[in-house]
Design a protein around this motif. Structure first.
Motif, short mmCIF file in Angstrom:
data_model
loop_
_atom_site.label_atom_id
_atom_site.label_comp_id
_atom_site.label_asym_id
_atom_site.label_seq_id
_atom_site.Cartn_x
_atom_site.Cartn_y
_atom_site.Cartn_z
N TYR A 84 9.38 4.82 -9.60
CA TYR A 84 9.38 4.60 -8.15
C TYR A 84 9.37 3.10 -7.83
O TYR A 84 10.07 2.63 -6.92
CB TYR A 84 8.18 5.28 -7.50
CG TYR A 84 8.41 6.76 -7.25
CD1 TYR A 84 9.37 7.19 -6.35
CD2 TYR A 84 7.65 7.72 -7.91
CE1 TYR A 84 9.58 8.54 -6.11
CE2 TYR A 84 7.85 9.08 -7.68
CZ TYR A 84 8.82 9.48 -6.78
OH TYR A 84 9.03 10.82 -6.55
N ASN A 85 8.57 2.34 -8.57
CA ASN A 85 8.51 0.89 -8.34
C ASN A 85 9.86 0.23 -8.64
O ASN A 85 10.29 -0.68 -7.92
CB ASN A 85 7.41 0.27 -9.20
CG ASN A 85 6.03 0.58 -8.65
OD1 ASN A 85 5.83 0.64 -7.44
ND2 ASN A 85 5.06 0.79 -9.53
N LYS A 86 10.52 0.70 -9.68
CA LYS A 86 11.84 0.17 -10.01
C LYS A 86 12.85 0.49 -8.91
O LYS A 86 13.67 -0.35 -8.52
CB LYS A 86 12.30 0.75 -11.35
CG LYS A 86 13.68 0.29 -11.81
CD LYS A 86 13.70 -1.19 -12.14
CE LYS A 86 15.03 -1.60 -12.74
NZ LYS A 86 15.11 -3.07 -12.97
N LEU A 87 12.78 1.71 -8.38
CA LEU A 87 13.68 2.11 -7.29
C LEU A 87 13.49 1.21 -6.08
O LEU A 87 14.46 0.72 -5.48
CB LEU A 87 13.45 3.57 -6.91
CG LEU A 87 14.24 4.08 -5.71
CD1 LEU A 87 15.75 4.03 -5.98
CD2 LEU A 87 13.81 5.50 -5.34
N ILE A 88 12.24 0.97 -5.71
CA ILE A 88 11.94 0.11 -4.56
C ILE A 88 12.49 -1.29 -4.79
O ILE A 88 13.05 -1.92 -3.88
CB ILE A 88 10.42 0.08 -4.29
CG1 ILE A 88 9.95 1.47 -3.83
CG2 ILE A 88 10.07 -0.98 -3.25
CD1 ILE A 88 8.45 1.65 -3.84
N GLU A 89 12.36 -1.77 -6.00
CA GLU A 89 12.87 -3.10 -6.36
C GLU A 89 14.39 -3.16 -6.27
O GLU A 89 14.95 -4.17 -5.84
CB GLU A 89 12.42 -3.43 -7.79
CG GLU A 89 12.91 -4.77 -8.33
CD GLU A 89 12.58 -4.93 -9.81
OE1 GLU A 89 13.41 -5.53 -10.51
OE2 GLU A 89 11.52 -4.45 -10.24
N GLU A 132 -2.81 2.46 -5.30
CA GLU A 132 -3.11 1.77 -6.55
C GLU A 132 -1.87 1.56 -7.42
O GLU A 132 -1.73 0.54 -8.09
CB GLU A 132 -4.15 2.59 -7.35
CG GLU A 132 -4.58 1.97 -8.67
CD GLU A 132 -5.33 0.66 -8.52
OE1 GLU A 132 -5.30 -0.14 -9.46
OE2 GLU A 132 -5.92 0.41 -7.44
N ASN A 133 -0.94 2.51 -7.37
CA ASN A 133 0.19 2.48 -8.29
C ASN A 133 1.52 2.03 -7.69
O ASN A 133 2.43 1.66 -8.42
CB ASN A 133 0.38 3.86 -8.92
CG ASN A 133 -0.75 4.22 -9.87
OD1 ASN A 133 -0.79 3.72 -10.99
ND2 ASN A 133 -1.67 5.07 -9.42
N ILE A 134 1.62 2.08 -6.35
CA ILE A 134 2.88 1.65 -5.72
C ILE A 134 2.65 0.55 -4.69
O ILE A 134 3.26 -0.51 -4.76
CB ILE A 134 3.60 2.85 -5.05
CG1 ILE A 134 4.09 3.84 -6.10
CG2 ILE A 134 4.79 2.37 -4.22
CD1 ILE A 134 4.87 5.02 -5.53
N LEU A 135 1.77 0.79 -3.74
CA LEU A 135 1.68 -0.09 -2.59
C LEU A 135 1.16 -1.48 -2.93
O LEU A 135 1.57 -2.46 -2.32
CB LEU A 135 0.82 0.57 -1.51
CG LEU A 135 1.48 1.81 -0.87
CD1 LEU A 135 0.48 2.61 -0.08
CD2 LEU A 135 2.65 1.38 0.01
N LYS A 136 0.29 -1.58 -3.91
CA LYS A 136 -0.22 -2.91 -4.24
C LYS A 136 0.85 -3.80 -4.88
O LYS A 136 0.74 -5.02 -4.88
CB LYS A 136 -1.47 -2.83 -5.11
CG LYS A 136 -1.26 -2.58 -6.57
CD LYS A 136 -2.61 -2.65 -7.29
CE LYS A 136 -2.46 -2.48 -8.79
NZ LYS A 136 -3.78 -2.54 -9.48
N TYR A 137 1.92 -3.18 -5.40
CA TYR A 137 3.02 -3.94 -5.99
C TYR A 137 4.17 -4.14 -5.01
O TYR A 137 5.09 -4.91 -5.29
CB TYR A 137 3.55 -3.21 -7.22
CG TYR A 137 2.52 -2.97 -8.29
CD1 TYR A 137 1.97 -4.03 -9.01
CD2 TYR A 137 2.09 -1.69 -8.58
CE1 TYR A 137 1.00 -3.82 -9.99
CE2 TYR A 137 1.13 -1.46 -9.56
CZ TYR A 137 0.60 -2.53 -10.25
OH TYR A 137 -0.36 -2.31 -11.22
#
Length: 336
Positions: free
Chosen positions: A202-207, A230-235
């Motif tokens: 998910y983080n890669k997709l957002i990036e 903790e796993n998405i929004l803070k990044y």
């Protein structure tokens, strides 16, 4: 079966949101066959805002309230409603017994449940477990006693939800949407109902999604907000956090106003599909969780899954096959 001119027909499905969405096309085809029928939906209280959106459902029956009553009181309430038919789409012995005691004339259920031989007088010989049909198509097996003998195609079902009575989105949420961008909802968790794509994906997709073209929102329950933050929004500080902030009616309205949604096999995925949004589903290749059974159905719906039948991670908490799906693949579907 010979029905009256204006029969009352109950569709009983007391499980989860996605299951209910995929059952709504059945109401459309019943209405088509019996245009003067009154169609009622028996379900859990929390799914009422969804059922209220469907133009083909005339009345909602709250199972949570009924189940709190004594066995005798339940039957009295159902008898007062005066339905002529009940279709046990999601089988429950207590509901089958209630309909029997209430004197519902035609009680339709699968012949593969022993208690239905006691309480149903229209039994259909089919089982969902090993069927090759989609879940939405399987529901139509139970419509055979009503004279609905043709199972619609997946394309036809995708046009038959009848979700035309959408709640008005509150101004506080409407102003969050950017009219100049693709407003994308990511719904990363599934309350245990499906295998999830991992956080890194998910983080890669957002990036990967260009910020000048996409505005991204994260949805989920209040309980899911802690792991999501903790796993998405803070990044990803640019992502708008809607976890725990929308009630169900407003979640439906927000999905209806946004442009697309990415999720595993969850209720919001099926809602987005039914509303004609760009809906990308992420699936494992494990039966019966695979897309052959649960794929989103709609004019802009699609899915990704590993092209193999996988049983290696059936008992594992980590699903290798769903995590083989890449962020690049999801991006490609969103940009089509």
């Amino acid at each position: 079966m010979k029905l009256s001119l204006k029969p009352k027909i109950i569709i009983s499905r007391t499980d989860n949101i996605g299951d209910v969405v995929l059952t709504l096309p059945l109401a459309y085809y019943i209405r088509k066959k019996y245009p003067d029928a009154e169609i009622l939906f028996l379900g859990k209280k929390y799914i009422k805002p969804l059922v209220d959106c469907c133009e083909n459902i005339d009345q909602f029956i709250d199972w949570d309230t009924l189940s709190s009553l004594s066995e005798k009181e339940r039957s009295v309430v159902l008898k007062t409603i005066g339905s002529e038919v009940i279709i046990h789409v999601f089988p429950r012995p207590e509901i089958a017994k209630m309909a029997y005691k209430a004197g519902v004339k035609y009680r339709i259920g699968t012949s593969h449940r022993l208690y239905n031989w006691l309480y149903c007088n229209k039994r259909v010989d089919f089982t969902r477990k090993n069927s090759l049909l989609h879940e939405a198509q399987l529901n139509f097996k139970l419509a055979e006693p009503l004279g609905i003998n043709t199972i619609p195609s997946l394309e036809e079902i995708g046009k038959s939800y009848g979700l035309t009575k959408i709640p008005i989105l509150d101004k506080v949420w409407k102003k969050e949407l950017d009219p100049n961008k693709f407003n994308l909802i990511i719904h990363p968790l599934s309350r245990g109902s499906a295998r999830n794509w991992d956080w890194n994906n998910y983080n890669k997709l957002i990036e990967l999604l260009p910020s000048d073209k996409f505005k991204i929102f994260i949805t989920g329950t209040e309980a899911e907000s802690i792991p999501i933050r903790e796993n998405i929004l803070k990044y990803n500080p640019s992502v708008t956090d809607l976890t725990g902030k929308l009630n169900f009616a407003q979640l439906i309205a927000f999905i209806a106003t946004a442009n697309g949604l990415v999720a595993a096999s969850t209720g919001p995925l099926h809602i987005a599909s039914a509303l004609g949004k760009t809906a990308v589903g992420l699936f494992p290749s494990i039966r019966p969780m695979h897309p052959g059974r649960w794929a989103p159905l709609g004019p802009k719906a699609s899915y990704l899954a590993l092209d193999k039948e996988c049983n290696d991670c059936r008992k594992s908490g980590v699903c290798t096959c769903i995590n083989t799906i890449t962020a690049e693949q999801v991006k490609s579907l969103l940009l089509q």
